[in-house]
Design a protein around this motif. Structure first.
Motif, PDB file in Angstrom:
ATOM      1  N   GLY A  52     -10.729 -14.533 -14.198  1.00 21.98           N
ATOM      2  CA  GLY A  52      -9.303 -14.760 -14.339  1.00 21.98           C
ATOM      3  C   GLY A  52      -8.540 -13.462 -14.218  1.00 21.98           C
ATOM      4  N   GLY A  53      -9.231 -12.371 -14.398  1.00 20.95           N
ATOM      5  CA  GLY A  53      -8.603 -11.072 -14.183  1.00 20.95           C
ATOM      6  C   GLY A  53      -7.856 -10.550 -15.392  1.00 20.95           C
ATOM      7  N   SER A  54      -7.452  -9.302 -15.299  1.00 18.32           N
ATOM      8  CA  SER A  54      -6.725  -8.643 -16.365  1.00 18.32           C
ATOM      9  C   SER A  54      -5.407  -8.130 -15.808  1.00 18.32           C
ATOM     10  N   SER A  55      -4.481  -7.859 -16.716  1.00 15.58           N
ATOM     11  CA  SER A  55      -3.218  -7.308 -16.229  1.00 15.58           C
ATOM     12  C   SER A  55      -3.313  -5.798 -16.083  1.00 15.58           C
ATOM     13  N   SER A  56      -4.318  -5.213 -16.713  1.00 13.48           N
ATOM     14  CA  SER A  56      -4.596  -3.799 -16.507  1.00 13.48           C
ATOM     15  C   SER A  56      -6.095  -3.622 -16.635  1.00 13.48           C
ATOM     16  N   PRO A  57      -6.630  -2.585 -16.023  1.00 12.94           N
ATOM     17  CA  PRO A  57      -8.084  -2.437 -16.026  1.00 12.94           C
ATOM     18  C   PRO A  57      -8.624  -2.311 -17.443  1.00 12.94           C
ATOM     19  N   THR A  58      -9.700  -3.012 -17.728  1.00 13.17           N
ATOM     20  CA  THR A  58     -10.309  -2.912 -19.050  1.00 13.17           C
ATOM     21  C   THR A  58     -11.670  -2.225 -18.967  1.00 13.17           C
ATOM     22  N   SER A  59     -12.021  -1.774 -17.792  1.00 10.83           N
ATOM     23  CA  SER A  59     -13.283  -1.041 -17.672  1.00 10.83           C
ATOM     24  C   SER A  59     -13.103   0.052 -16.634  1.00 10.83           C
ATOM     25  N   ASP A  60     -14.060   0.933 -16.586  1.00 14.99           N
ATOM     26  CA  ASP A  60     -13.969   2.012 -15.609  1.00 14.99           C
ATOM     27  C   ASP A  60     -14.211   1.456 -14.216  1.00 14.99           C
ATOM     28  N   PRO A  61     -13.545   2.034 -13.234  1.00  9.56           N
ATOM     29  CA  PRO A  61     -13.707   1.512 -11.874  1.00  9.56           C
ATOM     30  C   PRO A  61     -15.131   1.703 -11.356  1.00  9.56           C
ATOM     31  N   ILE A  62     -15.609   0.722 -10.594  1.00 13.13           N
ATOM     32  CA  ILE A  62     -16.905   0.891  -9.957  1.00 13.13           C
ATOM     33  C   ILE A  62     -16.730   1.557  -8.596  1.00 13.13           C
ATOM     34  N   MET A  63     -15.534   1.485  -8.068  1.00 12.80           N
ATOM     35  CA  MET A  63     -15.249   2.147  -6.796  1.00 12.80           C
ATOM     36  C   MET A  63     -13.797   2.592  -6.803  1.00 12.80           C
ATOM     37  N   VAL A  64     -13.579   3.755  -6.247  1.00  9.60           N
ATOM     38  CA  VAL A  64     -12.203   4.211  -6.070  1.00  9.60           C
ATOM     39  C   VAL A  64     -12.119   4.845  -4.696  1.00  9.60           C
ATOM     40  N   MET A  65     -11.125   4.467  -3.950  1.00  9.24           N
ATOM     41  CA  MET A  65     -10.929   5.097  -2.651  1.00  9.24           C
ATOM     42  C   MET A  65      -9.524   5.670  -2.554  1.00  9.24           C
ATOM     43  N   ALA A  66      -9.455   6.919  -2.229  1.00  7.35           N
ATOM     44  CA  ALA A  66      -8.152   7.566  -2.114  1.00  7.35           C
ATOM     45  C   ALA A  66      -7.481   7.127  -0.818  1.00  7.35           C
ATOM     46  N   VAL A  67      -6.203   6.871  -0.909  1.00  5.68           N
ATOM     47  CA  VAL A  67      -5.435   6.494   0.271  1.00  5.68           C
ATOM     48  C   VAL A  67      -4.649   7.735   0.704  1.00  5.68           C
TER      49      VAL A  67
ATOM     50  N   VAL B  84       0.830  -1.194   0.000  1.00  6.90           N
ATOM     51  CA  VAL B  84       0.000   0.000   0.000  1.00  6.90           C
ATOM     52  C   VAL B  84       0.875   1.258   0.000  1.00  6.90           C
ATOM     53  N   SER B  85       2.163   1.087   0.274  1.00  5.08           N
ATOM     54  CA  SER B  85       2.983   2.271   0.524  1.00  5.08           C
ATOM     55  C   SER B  85       3.091   3.206  -0.677  1.00  5.08           C
ATOM     56  N   ALA B  86       3.130   2.641  -1.875  1.00  2.00           N
ATOM     57  CA  ALA B  86       3.273   3.520  -3.046  1.00  2.00           C
ATOM     58  C   ALA B  86       1.920   3.893  -3.650  1.00  2.00           C
ATOM     59  N   ALA B  87       0.835   3.474  -2.999  1.00  2.59           N
ATOM     60  CA  ALA B  87      -0.480   3.675  -3.608  1.00  2.59           C
ATOM     61  C   ALA B  87      -1.083   5.014  -3.212  1.00  2.59           C
ATOM     62  N   THR B  88      -1.792   5.607  -4.160  1.00  3.37           N
ATOM     63  CA  THR B  88      -2.541   6.813  -3.847  1.00  3.37           C
ATOM     64  C   THR B  88      -4.034   6.510  -3.821  1.00  3.37           C
ATOM     65  N   ALA B  89      -4.393   5.360  -4.380  1.00  6.55           N
ATOM     66  CA  ALA B  89      -5.804   4.990  -4.387  1.00  6.55           C
ATOM     67  C   ALA B  89      -5.930   3.484  -4.558  1.00  6.55           C
ATOM     68  N   VAL B  90      -7.099   3.005  -4.181  1.00  7.57           N
ATOM     69  CA  VAL B  90      -7.444   1.603  -4.412  1.00  7.57           C
ATOM     70  C   VAL B  90      -8.705   1.620  -5.258  1.00  7.57           C
ATOM     71  N   GLY B  91      -8.727   0.806  -6.289  1.00  5.22           N
ATOM     72  CA  GLY B  91      -9.892   0.780  -7.160  1.00  5.22           C
ATOM     73  C   GLY B  91     -10.414  -0.631  -7.339  1.00  5.22           C
ATOM     74  N   VAL B  92     -11.667  -0.715  -7.760  1.00  2.00           N
ATOM     75  CA  VAL B  92     -12.283  -2.001  -8.067  1.00  2.00           C
ATOM     76  C   VAL B  92     -12.886  -1.902  -9.464  1.00  2.00           C
ATOM     77  N   THR B  93     -12.577  -2.884 -10.313  1.00  3.05           N
ATOM     78  CA  THR B  93     -13.203  -2.919 -11.633  1.00  3.05           C
ATOM     79  C   THR B  93     -13.813  -4.298 -11.847  1.00  3.05           C
ATOM     80  N   VAL B  94     -14.682  -4.381 -12.824  1.00  4.59           N
ATOM     81  CA  VAL B  94     -15.245  -5.668 -13.215  1.00  4.59           C
ATOM     82  C   VAL B  94     -14.435  -6.148 -14.411  1.00  4.59           C
ATOM     83  N   GLU B  95     -13.848  -7.333 -14.269  1.00  2.91           N
ATOM     84  CA  GLU B  95     -12.975  -7.854 -15.317  1.00  2.91           C
ATOM     85  C   GLU B  95     -13.420  -9.261 -15.704  1.00  2.91           C
ATOM     86  N   PRO B  96     -13.026  -9.688 -16.896  1.00  2.00           N
ATOM     87  CA  PRO B  96     -13.328 -11.069 -17.277  1.00  2.00           C
ATOM     88  C   PRO B  96     -12.728 -12.041 -16.254  1.00  2.00           C
TER      89      PRO B  96
END
Lengths: 249, 203
Positions: free
Chosen positions: A233-248, A219-231
């Motif tokens: 198995g997951g993606s290596s980078s977000p493929t959709s807009d986040p449904i939630m973002v929380m600033a750290v 978490v140390s280098a993070a400025t935010a945590v996000g959640v996206t809906v992905e296929p």
């Protein structure tokens, strides 16, 4: 190297591997100069095909592109400049397989975090576990850390709380009121760094609307945590807009 | 390429071998972009936008979404321009790799593929190169590529086209072509190897 992996070079060159195969092949690439050379050649051949689909974009696109870059600073080179790097740079695989910056639309995360009016920075939480508890889960340890802080986001009946500890360098996301991910999809978690790049941080699978996940990574280098809906198995980078973002903080 | 501007006035500072580039000096434009030179980036855009937008449109199909993806591609190119290394491949290949992956990743996200499928429910079993843009028919490069494609077997050609221009995974390609699972990746690789050998593409 394994002949099986070697045969993936063609499919990799045309982005025809699924997400798991892609990442395992990229790991293989860092160790296999023969595959690296082959991928570069096959990519060159594949991209020749793009000469068959030459189409002029609308003139307005030029304006959007050029005004878009004006606010974005080009990243520094990846190279032998040790003082520039805090995190180990995956230089080799990145240059070979120009992984598109993980965060496709940098401003959307920042904007989403800023616009999330419901985000409440909870500040330092009361440490509920003052006595040593032998059987604490990792999540409980984070929530109970002396420097634990929480951020809560409420949106359309879904409530999410991120607890994080700088000391433990970890964070835990707890949600309620979250519908299961659509068929074939999954909720994926991301740490968004100061470089505006989103890095995969695991998954969240709610059951009866509730779920909890200890994020993978730091978490140390993070400025935010996000959640996206992905296929699935997951993606290596977000493929959709986040449904939630929380600033750290 | 008619809009390309004169190549960089900035003499190449590195590898002498690279100086012999034909066409616009895309590598030079990238290096100047990395230093924040917006006019170099505008030159780069003018020299490559038809190719990049055309490929994105081919894969994504929805014009509005294609513009969005193209914009994203150029933003990524701008941000990561310092990471381009001419020793590892050509600038055009580097750019197209970013464009292709961004387009493919976009169509694979669920919403995007739904929109694409709605718009083109009947597309793709057979990718028809003749449907492509007017300019492609006359370009010398396109003629050369079209000819090179003829050296592939029908099966290799279909697999390569579906994967590269259709944006399908090898598993999807196998299913579209009724191939046993695992065969498509071999077809794709064999097809690309033949294409490389016929075109004599530099990496």
């Amino acid at each position: 190297m394994s002949p099986d992996l070697h045969h993936l070079s063609g499919a990799y060159a045309v982005d025809a591997l699924d997400i798991d195969e892609r990442s395992s092949f990229e790991r293989h690439l860092t160790a296999c100069p023969a595959c690296r050379a082959e991928v570069a050649e096959l990519q060159g051949a594949a991209h020749a095909l793009s000469s068959l689909s030459d189409v002029a974009p609308p003139a307005s696109l030029r304006t959007s592109v050029l005004s878009g870059i004006a606010h974005v600073r080009p990243l520094p080179p990846v190279g032998p400049e040790p003082e520039e790097h805090t995190a180990p740079a995956p230089a080799e695989s990145e240059q070979l397989a120009p992984v598109v910056p993980l965060l496709r639309r940098p401003r959307s995360w920042v904007a989403a975090a800023a616009a999330a009016a419901a985000v409440v920075v909870g500040g330092v939480a009361v440490n509920a576990w003052t006595t040593p508890e032998p059987a604490l889960t990792a999540a409980q340890q984070v929530q109970g850390a002396g420097d634990a802080a929480t951020v809560t986001s409420e949106k359309e009946g879904t409530s999410a709380t991120l607890a994080y500890s700088r000391e433990l360098d970890q964070s835990v996301l707890t949600v309620s009121g979250l519908a299961p991910a659509p068929e074939g999809m999954t909720y994926q978690l991301w740490y968004v760094g100061t470089d505006e790049v989103a890095r995969p941080a695991g998954f969240l699978t709610p059951s009866d609307g509730r779920g909890e996940a200890l994020l993978q990574g730091s978490v140390s280098a993070a400025t935010a945590v996000g959640v996206t809906v992905e296929p699935a198995g997951g993606s290596s980078s977000p493929t959709s807009d986040p449904i939630m973002v929380m600033a750290v903080a | 390429m008619d809009r390309m501007t004169a190549a960089s006035s900035d003499p190449p500072t590195s590898e002498p071998g690279e100086a012999a580039a034909r066409g616009p000096d895309l590598g030079g434009m990238l290096r100047r972009s990395a230093r924040g030179d917006e006019s170099a980036f505008a030159e780069l855009y003018d020299a490559t936008c038809r190719r990049i937008y055309g490929l994105v449109l081919r894969i994504v199909r929805d014009p509005a979404m294609s513009e969005e993806v193209t914009q994203e591609v150029y933003l990524d190119v701008w941000r990561t321009s310092a990471r381009f290394d001419g020793a590892k491949g050509s600038a055009i290949s580097w750019l197209m790799t970013i464009a292709h992956r961004t387009a493919v990743d976009r169509v694979r996200s669920s919403e995007a593929s739904r929109r694409r499928d709605d718009a083109h429910a009947t597309a793709t079993q057979e990718v028809d190169f003749d449907q492509t843009a007017e300019a492609a028919h006359t370009s010398i490069e396109a003629q050369r590529v079209r000819k090179a494609l003829e050296s592939l077997t029908e099966a290799q050609r279909s697999a390569v086209e579906l994967a590269y221009l259709g944006g399908y995974t090898h598993t999807e390609v196998a299913s579209l072509l009724d191939l046993p699972l695992g065969t498509a990746k071999t077809r794709i690789r064999d097809g690309l190897i033949r294409l490389r050998d016929t075109l004599g593409v530099p990496a």
